[in-house]
Motif scaffolding. Structure first.
Motif, PDB file in Angstrom:
ATOM      1  N   ARG A   1       0.803  -1.228   0.000  1.00 44.60           N
ATOM      2  CA  ARG A   1       0.000   0.000   0.000  1.00 44.60           C
ATOM      3  C   ARG A   1       0.834   1.275   0.000  1.00 44.60           C
ATOM      4  NH1 ARG A   1      -3.146  -3.889   1.221  1.00 44.60           N
ATOM      5  NH2 ARG A   1      -5.420  -3.755   1.253  1.00 44.60           N
ATOM      6  N   ILE A   2       1.963   1.269   0.741  1.00 48.37           N
ATOM      7  CA  ILE A   2       2.726   2.518   0.844  1.00 48.37           C
ATOM      8  C   ILE A   2       3.930   2.552  -0.079  1.00 48.37           C
ATOM      9  CG2 ILE A   2       1.998   2.844   3.223  1.00 48.37           C
ATOM     10  CD1 ILE A   2       4.717   1.996   4.160  1.00 48.37           C
ATOM     11  N   GLY A   3       4.361   1.377  -0.575  1.00 52.18           N
ATOM     12  CA  GLY A   3       5.476   1.344  -1.510  1.00 52.18           C
ATOM     13  C   GLY A   3       6.807   1.659  -0.863  1.00 52.18           C
ATOM     14  N   MET A   4       7.819   1.825  -1.709  1.00 53.85           N
ATOM     15  CA  MET A   4       9.174   2.134  -1.253  1.00 53.85           C
ATOM     16  C   MET A   4       9.411   3.644  -1.387  1.00 53.85           C
ATOM     17  SD  MET A   4      10.679  -0.656  -0.233  1.00 53.85           S
ATOM     18  CE  MET A   4      12.457  -0.666  -0.524  1.00 53.85           C
ATOM     19  N   PRO A   5      10.289   4.251  -0.608  1.00 58.84           N
ATOM     20  CA  PRO A   5      11.217   3.585   0.305  1.00 58.84           C
ATOM     21  C   PRO A   5      10.665   3.323   1.700  1.00 58.84           C
ATOM     22  CG  PRO A   5      11.735   5.913   0.198  1.00 58.84           C
ATOM     23  CD  PRO A   5      10.596   5.705  -0.760  1.00 58.84           C
ATOM     24  N   GLU A   6       9.493   3.946   2.050  1.00 56.12           N
ATOM     25  CA  GLU A   6       8.982   3.785   3.404  1.00 56.12           C
ATOM     26  C   GLU A   6       8.629   2.337   3.725  1.00 56.12           C
ATOM     27  OE1 GLU A   6       7.929   5.951   1.224  1.00 56.12           O
ATOM     28  OE2 GLU A   6       7.937   7.980   2.098  1.00 56.12           O
ATOM     29  N   GLY A   7       8.313   1.551   2.675  1.00 54.85           N
ATOM     30  CA  GLY A   7       7.951   0.160   2.890  1.00 54.85           C
ATOM     31  C   GLY A   7       9.064  -0.667   3.501  1.00 54.85           C
ATOM     32  N   ARG A   8      10.298  -0.133   3.463  1.00 57.51           N
ATOM     33  CA  ARG A   8      11.404  -0.860   4.095  1.00 57.51           C
ATOM     34  C   ARG A   8      11.208  -0.988   5.599  1.00 57.51           C
ATOM     35  NH1 ARG A   8      16.610   2.399   2.231  1.00 57.51           N
ATOM     36  NH2 ARG A   8      15.255   4.093   2.927  1.00 57.51           N
ATOM     37  N   ILE A   9      10.464  -0.047   6.189  1.00 51.86           N
ATOM     38  CA  ILE A   9      10.332  -0.019   7.656  1.00 51.86           C
ATOM     39  C   ILE A   9       9.516  -1.209   8.160  1.00 51.86           C
ATOM     40  CG2 ILE A   9       9.549   1.362   9.630  1.00 51.86           C
ATOM     41  CD1 ILE A   9      10.063   3.852   7.799  1.00 51.86           C
ATOM     42  N   PRO A  10       8.278  -1.433   7.675  1.00 56.19           N
ATOM     43  CA  PRO A  10       7.576  -2.646   8.111  1.00 56.19           C
ATOM     44  C   PRO A  10       8.282  -3.923   7.664  1.00 56.19           C
ATOM     45  CG  PRO A  10       6.328  -1.519   6.369  1.00 56.19           C
ATOM     46  CD  PRO A  10       7.403  -0.591   6.822  1.00 56.19           C
ATOM     47  N   LEU A  11       8.981  -3.865   6.536  1.00 55.59           N
ATOM     48  CA  LEU A  11       9.733  -5.039   6.083  1.00 55.59           C
ATOM     49  C   LEU A  11      10.822  -5.384   7.098  1.00 55.59           C
ATOM     50  CD1 LEU A  11       9.577  -6.838   3.557  1.00 55.59           C
ATOM     51  CD2 LEU A  11      11.358  -5.425   2.533  1.00 55.59           C
ATOM     52  N   ALA A  12      11.520  -4.367   7.583  1.00 58.19           N
ATOM     53  CA  ALA A  12      12.571  -4.594   8.580  1.00 58.19           C
ATOM     54  C   ALA A  12      11.989  -5.140   9.878  1.00 58.19           C
ATOM     55  CB  ALA A  12      13.328  -3.290   8.844  1.00 58.19           C
ATOM     56  N   GLN A  13      10.821  -4.633  10.276  1.00 49.20           N
ATOM     57  CA  GLN A  13      10.187  -5.136  11.502  1.00 49.20           C
ATOM     58  C   GLN A  13       9.852  -6.619  11.368  1.00 49.20           C
ATOM     59  OE1 GLN A  13       6.573  -3.141  12.665  1.00 49.20           O
ATOM     60  NE2 GLN A  13       6.102  -4.639  14.255  1.00 49.20           N
ATOM     61  N   ALA A  14       9.291  -6.987  10.218  1.00 51.38           N
ATOM     62  CA  ALA A  14       8.928  -8.392  10.014  1.00 51.38           C
ATOM     63  C   ALA A  14      10.164  -9.279   9.983  1.00 51.38           C
ATOM     64  CB  ALA A  14       8.133  -8.542   8.727  1.00 51.38           C
ATOM     65  N   ILE A  15      11.234  -8.814   9.331  1.00 48.05           N
ATOM     66  CA  ILE A  15      12.462  -9.612   9.244  1.00 48.05           C
ATOM     67  C   ILE A  15      13.020  -9.878  10.634  1.00 48.05           C
ATOM     68  CG2 ILE A  15      14.881  -9.556   8.500  1.00 48.05           C
ATOM     69  CD1 ILE A  15      13.899  -8.023   5.995  1.00 48.05           C
ATOM     70  N   THR A  16      13.119  -8.832  11.447  1.00 49.53           N
ATOM     71  CA  THR A  16      13.690  -9.017  12.780  1.00 49.53           C
ATOM     72  C   THR A  16      12.774  -9.855  13.666  1.00 49.53           C
ATOM     73  OG1 THR A  16      12.799  -6.837  13.388  1.00 49.53           O
ATOM     74  CG2 THR A  16      15.098  -6.932  12.706  1.00 49.53           C
ATOM     75  N   HIS A  17      11.453  -9.663  13.539  1.00 51.66           N
ATOM     76  CA  HIS A  17      10.509 -10.464  14.332  1.00 51.66           C
ATOM     77  C   HIS A  17      10.649 -11.951  14.000  1.00 51.66           C
ATOM     78  CE1 HIS A  17       6.551 -10.952  16.498  1.00 51.66           C
ATOM     79  NE2 HIS A  17       6.644 -12.101  15.851  1.00 51.66           N
ATOM     80  N   LEU A  18      10.668 -12.269  12.721  1.00 49.83           N
ATOM     81  CA  LEU A  18      10.716 -13.668  12.317  1.00 49.83           C
ATOM     82  C   LEU A  18      12.069 -14.299  12.635  1.00 49.83           C
ATOM     83  CD1 LEU A  18       8.835 -13.609   8.899  1.00 49.83           C
ATOM     84  CD2 LEU A  18       7.939 -14.108  11.164  1.00 49.83           C
TER      85      LEU A  18
END
Length: 451
Positions: free
Chosen positions: A332-349
């Motif tokens: 929905r928000i695209g890049m570059p801001e989309g990196r932020i939720p992506l980073a959260q998911a990576i670290t969580h998993l």
């Protein structure tokens, strides 16, 4: 094909032994500095050290047809030429980007007429389609030519099996920074072919150029040559090459990557396996590599959703929600801001407890379903929307678990043939995270049901 790769594409020169650009002061520095012997080749000790496999073949005069597989700028073309010279063979270079069956046949015809050992060098051999590769087979088989193919792609996927079976494959390594530094110093100090110590290249600059080259020797020498030209223009009297000139010469750094070829899958594999190894630092690094190289960020997000179920599962029931939310947020928000939720998911998993019990459970159930065929569903589990179905016993004796004292009905729900097979425990939760509690609860239910 990158502009730098074009430096390796030689026109049919009738088998000249000296490299194009040799002795030509106007030729690019990378051409002028091509190694003139195997001893000058850097960064490939596993292949060329005394007693190493490839060197032993050449020194023994037994050069077979072979494939040189390695990243750009590791010395494939130079090595092919030196191997041909070392074995006393005539060198006939072609680029598979521009050459086809006609050009290959012309080389073969010349080799047959001369009756002398001929090395047919095919740069970027993976560019030949299947028919063109098949046209090589009889000539390689008869020994009319010795084939040396160079490729940046995995030959297992890009070279047909019959041709691959007639060639030995040698893997060239990317040039590490010490090897690149040796190349840079050699070019900086060589008075005949290089810069001739003007301007002088200090160690800090050597290190900066080697780091910026990213494993590519041709790129290292290109950066050095461009930086020296910039220095002469902006500071003509300077004795030392400056870091500022190097920074200007480097420009925007581009990482080695190809979205639909091996490097993409290597990075994606490293990303998933780092997540599975609970290493958030490595997972973030490989994610950054993919994103910087221009990969689709939604590809990473999709892999996270799959990973959340396959590798975390019920050990952390929130994982799938986190991964799915990151995917939707990125979409929905695209890049570059989309990196932020992506980073959260990576670290969580990466930091979540891991279990593949749910994924493996489906595999076991799948095998049971295939093994036992179309077993009838027990009557008590069937709906009975019509009077006839009720008369036939559909839904009879069904007990609604929510009406039971503790919300559990100890009744078997698998078909009789499956339940009687003795292998009905498909889901075996582990002891990590939330699954430890699930395991204890499930063991109690199963014991009651089995009684």
């Amino acid at each position: 094909m990158s502009p730098d790769e074009s430096l390796d594409l030689f026109a049919g020169d009738g088998g000249a032994t000296s490299p194009p650009g040799a002795g030509d002061p106007s030729a690019p520095l990378a051409e002028r500095m091509r190694p003139r012997s195997l001893d000058e080749v850097v960064g490939q000790p596993k292949l060329l050290a005394p007693g190493a496999a490839l060197r032993a073949l050449v020194e023994g005069g037994r050069l077979p047809s072979l494939i040189l597989w390695g990243p750009p700028g590791c010395g494939k073309t130079t090595l092919a030429r030196l191997l041909a010279e070392g074995s006393g063979a005539r060198f006939e270079p072609l680029s598979a980007v521009m050459a086809g069956v006609k050009e290959i046949r012309a080389v073969v015809d010349r080799a047959a007429l001369r009756r002398e050992r001929t090395v047919l060098f095919l740069d970027e051999i993976h560019r030949l389609h299947r028919g063109q590769q098949e046209a090589l087979l009889p000539h390689v088989e008869r020994g009319t030519v010795t084939l040396i193919g160079a490729t940046t792609e995995n030959p297992s996927f890009e070279v047909i099996a019959p041709l691959l079976s007639r060639c030995r494959v040698f893997v060239l390594a990317r040039l590490e920074e010490p090897a690149l530094a040796e190349l840079i110093r050699r070019a900086a100090n060589d008075g005949e072919r290089g810069l001739g110590s003007s301007p002088r290249v200090p160690d800090a600059v050597v290190g900066a150029v080697a780091a910026a080259a990213d494993g590519d020797g041709r790129r290292a020498l290109g950066i050095l040559e461009t930086a020296a030209a910039i220095q002469r223009r902006t500071a003509p009297g300077a004795e030392e090459l400056s870091l500022d000139a190097v920074r200007e010469a480097v420009g925007q750094r581009t990482l080695l990557h190809d979205r639909d070829r091996e490097e993409h899958y290597n990075l994606a594999s490293a990303f998933i396996k780092s997540l599975r190894a609970s290493d958030p630092d490595a997972a973030l690094y490989y994610a950054a590599r993919l994103l910087i190289a221009g990969d689709d960020p939604l590809f990473l997000a999709r892999r996270l959703v799959v990973f959340a179920s396959e590798d975390v599962g019920t050990a952390d029931p929130t994982a799938l929600g986190v991964a799915t939310s990151a995917y939707l947020a990125l979409e929905r928000i695209g890049m570059p801001e989309g990196r932020i939720p992506l980073a959260q998911a990576i670290t969580h998993l990466a930091c979540a407890p891991k279990s593949n019990a749910a994924y493996r459970a489906l595999g076991r159930a799948w095998e049971a379903a295939e093994r036992h065929g179309s077993q009838p569903v027990p009557l008590h589990l069937r709906n009975a929307p019509t009077g006839l179905m009720k008369q036939l016993g559909y839904g009879r004796d069904y007990e609604y678990p929510h009406d039971a004292a503790d919300g559990f009905v100890a009744r078997r729900n698998l078909p009789d043939a499956v339940a009687g097979s003795g292998s009905t425990r498909f889901y075996e939760p582990g002891s990590e995270g939330a699954e430890a509690e699930i395991a204890a609860r499930l063991e109690g239910w199963r014991s009651r049901r089995e009684k």
